[in-house]
Write a protein that holds these residues in place. Structure first.
Motif, PDB file in Angstrom:
ATOM      1  N   GLY A   3       0.819  -1.209   0.000  1.00 28.53           N
ATOM      2  CA  GLY A   3       0.000   0.000   0.000  1.00 28.53           C
ATOM      3  C   GLY A   3       0.851   1.256   0.000  1.00 28.53           C
ATOM      4  O   GLY A   3       0.595   2.205  -0.764  1.00 28.53           O
ATOM      5  N   ALA A   4       1.869   1.279   0.845  1.00 30.60           N
ATOM      6  CA  ALA A   4       2.759   2.441   0.922  1.00 30.60           C
ATOM      7  C   ALA A   4       3.526   2.639  -0.379  1.00 30.60           C
ATOM      8  O   ALA A   4       3.689   3.770  -0.861  1.00 30.60           O
ATOM      9  CB  ALA A   4       3.728   2.270   2.087  1.00 30.60           C
ATOM     10  N   LEU A   5       3.985   1.541  -0.979  1.00 27.47           N
ATOM     11  CA  LEU A   5       4.763   1.644  -2.216  1.00 27.47           C
ATOM     12  C   LEU A   5       3.927   2.147  -3.388  1.00 27.47           C
ATOM     13  O   LEU A   5       4.411   2.919  -4.218  1.00 27.47           O
ATOM     14  CB  LEU A   5       5.377   0.286  -2.571  1.00 27.47           C
ATOM     15  N   LEU A   6       2.682   1.729  -3.462  1.00 28.77           N
ATOM     16  CA  LEU A   6       1.832   2.186  -4.561  1.00 28.77           C
ATOM     17  C   LEU A   6       1.513   3.675  -4.430  1.00 28.77           C
ATOM     18  O   LEU A   6       1.296   4.355  -5.430  1.00 28.77           O
ATOM     19  CB  LEU A   6       0.547   1.366  -4.632  1.00 28.77           C
ATOM     20  N   ALA A   7       1.486   4.179  -3.211  1.00 27.51           N
ATOM     21  CA  ALA A   7       1.306   5.622  -3.009  1.00 27.51           C
ATOM     22  C   ALA A   7       2.556   6.384  -3.422  1.00 27.51           C
ATOM     23  O   ALA A   7       2.483   7.515  -3.893  1.00 27.51           O
ATOM     24  CB  ALA A   7       0.972   5.909  -1.549  1.00 27.51           C
ATOM     25  N   TYR A   8       3.706   5.752  -3.253  1.00 27.41           N
ATOM     26  CA  TYR A   8       4.993   6.416  -3.485  1.00 27.41           C
ATOM     27  C   TYR A   8       5.547   6.256  -4.902  1.00 27.41           C
ATOM     28  O   TYR A   8       6.297   7.110  -5.376  1.00 27.41           O
ATOM     29  CB  TYR A   8       6.021   5.869  -2.481  1.00 27.41           C
ATOM     30  N   ILE A   9       5.162   5.207  -5.623  1.00 24.52           N
ATOM     31  CA  ILE A   9       5.862   4.808  -6.840  1.00 24.52           C
ATOM     32  C   ILE A   9       5.947   5.914  -7.896  1.00 24.52           C
ATOM     33  O   ILE A   9       6.932   6.009  -8.620  1.00 24.52           O
ATOM     34  CB  ILE A   9       5.233   3.529  -7.447  1.00 24.52           C
ATOM     35  N   SER A  10       4.943   6.771  -7.985  1.00 22.12           N
ATOM     36  CA  SER A  10       4.975   7.831  -8.996  1.00 22.12           C
ATOM     37  C   SER A  10       6.139   8.791  -8.745  1.00 22.12           C
ATOM     38  O   SER A  10       6.745   9.308  -9.687  1.00 22.12           O
ATOM     39  CB  SER A  10       3.652   8.592  -9.028  1.00 22.12           C
ATOM     40  N   ILE A  11       6.463   9.039  -7.488  1.00 23.18           N
ATOM     41  CA  ILE A  11       7.599   9.902  -7.154  1.00 23.18           C
ATOM     42  C   ILE A  11       8.894   9.271  -7.633  1.00 23.18           C
ATOM     43  O   ILE A  11       9.766   9.938  -8.199  1.00 23.18           O
ATOM     44  CB  ILE A  11       7.644  10.153  -5.630  1.00 23.18           C
ATOM     45  N   ASP A  12       9.018   7.975  -7.429  1.00 20.41           N
ATOM     46  CA  ASP A  12      10.219   7.255  -7.861  1.00 20.41           C
ATOM     47  C   ASP A  12      10.331   7.233  -9.381  1.00 20.41           C
ATOM     48  O   ASP A  12      11.399   7.471  -9.952  1.00 20.41           O
ATOM     49  CB  ASP A  12      10.188   5.821  -7.325  1.00 20.41           C
ATOM     50  N   LEU A  13       9.209   6.956 -10.058  1.00 22.92           N
ATOM     51  CA  LEU A  13       9.213   6.883 -11.516  1.00 22.92           C
ATOM     52  C   LEU A  13       9.526   8.226 -12.165  1.00 22.92           C
ATOM     53  O   LEU A  13      10.151   8.290 -13.227  1.00 22.92           O
ATOM     54  CB  LEU A  13       7.858   6.378 -12.016  1.00 22.92           C
ATOM     55  N   LYS A  14       9.114   9.312 -11.531  1.00 20.03           N
ATOM     56  CA  LYS A  14       9.395  10.657 -12.041  1.00 20.03           C
ATOM     57  C   LYS A  14      10.783  11.151 -11.631  1.00 20.03           C
ATOM     58  O   LYS A  14      11.154  12.280 -11.941  1.00 20.03           O
ATOM     59  CB  LYS A  14       8.339  11.643 -11.531  1.00 20.03           C
ATOM     60  N   ALA A  15      11.533  10.290 -10.919  1.00 14.64           N
ATOM     61  CA  ALA A  15      12.878  10.625 -10.440  1.00 14.64           C
ATOM     62  C   ALA A  15      12.862  11.859  -9.544  1.00 14.64           C
ATOM     63  O   ALA A  15      13.771  12.686  -9.588  1.00 14.64           O
ATOM     64  CB  ALA A  15      13.839  10.820 -11.612  1.00 14.64           C
ATOM     65  N   LYS A  16      11.810  11.980  -8.726  1.00 14.37           N
ATOM     66  CA  LYS A  16      11.710  13.061  -7.747  1.00 14.37           C
ATOM     67  C   LYS A  16      12.153  12.610  -6.359  1.00 14.37           C
ATOM     68  O   LYS A  16      12.221  13.401  -5.423  1.00 14.37           O
ATOM     69  CB  LYS A  16      10.271  13.585  -7.678  1.00 14.37           C
ATOM     70  N   GLY A  17      12.425  11.327  -6.238  1.00 15.30           N
ATOM     71  CA  GLY A  17      12.897  10.758  -4.987  1.00 15.30           C
ATOM     72  C   GLY A  17      13.395   9.349  -5.227  1.00 15.30           C
ATOM     73  O   GLY A  17      13.035   8.723  -6.224  1.00 15.30           O
ATOM     74  N   MET A  18      14.258   8.859  -4.347  1.00 15.42           N
ATOM     75  CA  MET A  18      14.775   7.489  -4.434  1.00 15.42           C
ATOM     76  C   MET A  18      14.540   6.769  -3.115  1.00 15.42           C
ATOM     77  O   MET A  18      14.649   7.369  -2.047  1.00 15.42           O
ATOM     78  CB  MET A  18      16.281   7.488  -4.699  1.00 15.42           C
ATOM     79  N   LEU A  19      14.240   5.484  -3.210  1.00 12.44           N
ATOM     80  CA  LEU A  19      14.130   4.682  -1.998  1.00 12.44           C
ATOM     81  C   LEU A  19      15.468   4.618  -1.272  1.00 12.44           C
ATOM     82  O   LEU A  19      15.522   4.655  -0.050  1.00 12.44           O
ATOM     83  CB  LEU A  19      13.677   3.259  -2.328  1.00 12.44           C
TER      84      LEU A  19
END
Length: 269
Positions: A189-205
């Motif tokens: 659930g947390a990852l699906l909320a976050y994944i767009s940020i990662d895909l847009k390269a606005k943040g990294m895990l």
């Protein structure tokens, strides 16, 4: 089924709330990493993932919607593994690559942060394996399964969204066999909320996040698949992938395989 949806939803909502605030804090205090576009972005968003997981577990545990046996140990183990990854994110030597590279440095008397991750990962995996296993052979299988699975997700974390997609894909395959652990639904659930940020390269895990979700996946496989023969097959696959990674770049394999290339680039900007 309704319980897994609630776990998923709470984590999704909390991640949506905390991730935007966290990005602003990381940028203000300069906790950033240069991405592939040479932009400075928050590189340790996995910290937020761990925080959301712990808060969600606390909420659902208080209303008795989560199994209590092993769950605290799982959350603690995965969080500690994430913190070891954070040390690598902040202080790691980026010029030493692969297990062999870190092992050579260790034999020379120099403990790299990558070597620390390997040692800590083995100890943490062993502690969980003892808790969830029924025999000595079972301990060994679960130990190696958790360890190699954690490393595979970490190895995938080289392009935006890749580690998350790998985690989701493995999770869906596991879900075909059995229900997931509560912590697994929370992390999804947390990852699906976050994944767009990662895909847009606005943040990294970062390693903190990759290590955390990798260990969640490994523990979930070890605990939900009761058939030892199936676990041995999965262990063999994970071991082989780790072995191959020492010689062949996963990025090259993905780029040269059409279906993997399409999945890898899906949603990425």
């Amino acid at each position: 089924m309704h319980q897994s949806v609630i776990l998923f939803s709470i984590a999704y909502i909390l991640m949506c709330i905390f991730q935007e605030m966290s990005i602003k804090i990381f940028l203000v205090y300069g906790i950033v990493t240069e991405n592939y576009k040479k932009e400075n972005i928050p590189g340790v968003m996995g910290i937020v993932l761990i925080m959301v997981t712990i808060i969600t577990v606390r909420i659902v545990k208080s209303i008795k919607m989560i199994e209590t046996i092993n769950i605290v140990s799982c959350v603690l183990a995965c969080s500690v593994m994430g913190i070891v990854g954070l040390i690598d994110d902040l202080f790691g030597n980026k010029y030493v690559k692969g297990f062999n590279g870190h092992l050579r440095q260790l034999l020379k008397g120099y403990l790299t942060t990558g070597g620390l991750k390997a040692i800590a990962g083995a100890i943490i995996s062993f502690s969980i394996a003892i808790q969830i296993s029924t025999s000595n052979w079972d301990v060994l299988i679960n130990l190696l399964l958790i360890l190699f699975t954690t490393n595979i997700i970490n190895l995938l974390d080289t392009q935006p969204g890749r580690a998350i997609k790998g985690f989701i894909l493995f999770s869906l395959l596991l879900l075909l066999y059995s229900p997931l652990l509560s912590i697994h639904y929370i992390v999804l659930g947390a990852l699906l909320a976050y994944i767009s940020i990662d895909l847009k390269a606005k943040g990294m895990l970062g390693d903190v996040g990759a290590n955390f979700i990798g260990m969640v996946l490994g523990i979930s496989i070890a605990m939900t698949i009761t058939n030892i023969a199936i676990r041995i097959v999965i262990l063999f696959v994970m071991f082989t992938l780790n072995l191959i990674s020492e010689r062949i770049s996963f990025s090259k394999v993905i780029e040269n395989t059409s279906i993997l290339r399409v999945l890898d680039k899906l949603g990425r900007q």
